[in-house]
Design a protein around this motif. Structure first.
Motif, PDB file in Angstrom:
ATOM      1  N   GLU A   7      -2.123  -4.648   7.738  1.00 42.00           N
ATOM      2  CA  GLU A   7      -1.491  -3.924   6.637  1.00 42.00           C
ATOM      3  C   GLU A   7      -0.143  -3.449   7.149  1.00 42.00           C
ATOM      4  N   ASP A   8       0.945  -3.829   6.457  1.00 44.40           N
ATOM      5  CA  ASP A   8       2.267  -3.414   6.924  1.00 44.40           C
ATOM      6  C   ASP A   8       2.545  -1.963   6.522  1.00 44.40           C
ATOM      7  N   PHE A   9       3.715  -1.484   6.841  1.00 46.65           N
ATOM      8  CA  PHE A   9       4.048  -0.077   6.625  1.00 46.65           C
ATOM      9  C   PHE A   9       4.135   0.303   5.155  1.00 46.65           C
ATOM     10  N   SER A  10       4.261  -0.709   4.273  1.00 50.17           N
ATOM     11  CA  SER A  10       4.293  -0.428   2.831  1.00 50.17           C
ATOM     12  C   SER A  10       2.932  -0.679   2.182  1.00 50.17           C
ATOM     13  N   LYS A  12       1.192  -3.604   2.313  1.00 48.68           N
ATOM     14  CA  LYS A  12       0.981  -5.005   1.957  1.00 48.68           C
ATOM     15  C   LYS A  12       0.336  -5.762   3.120  1.00 48.68           C
ATOM     16  N   TYR A  33       1.719  -2.779  13.702  1.00 51.53           N
ATOM     17  CA  TYR A  33       0.958  -2.284  12.555  1.00 51.53           C
ATOM     18  C   TYR A  33      -0.326  -1.620  13.012  1.00 51.53           C
TER      19      TYR A  33
END
Length: 80
Positions: A7-10, A12, A33
């Motif tokens: 899961e990325d920082f936004s 997604k 991440y």
């Protein structure tokens, strides 16, 4: 090939695909991440991407939607 879906920082999902000779745990240590969504093996055949297995060292397995997420990363157009 192996993969880890992070899961990325936004929030997604972001797939990382890497050679079988690299351990899932070693690759995980290299990524910034924090959350592993899923992990396992991935292959491409005439029907598209197939994900299977898991990575017990990350306490992660594959999910049904992983193949579609990986496919979309290869087919999405670059953002301007």
């Amino acid at each position: 090939m192996k993969y880890i879906l992070f899961e990325d920082f936004s929030g997604k999902p972001v797939p990382f695909i890497f050679p079988n000779r690299v351990d899932h745990a070693d690759m995980r240590e290299q990524m910034p991440y924090t959350r592993v969504i899923s992990a396992g093996q991935v292959q491409l055949d005439e029907d598209g991407f197939k994900c299977f297995g898991g990575a017990p060292e990350l306490d992660a397995t594959t999910r049904e939607e992983d193949a579609a997420i990986i496919r979309d990363f290869f087919t999405q157009q670059a953002e301007p």
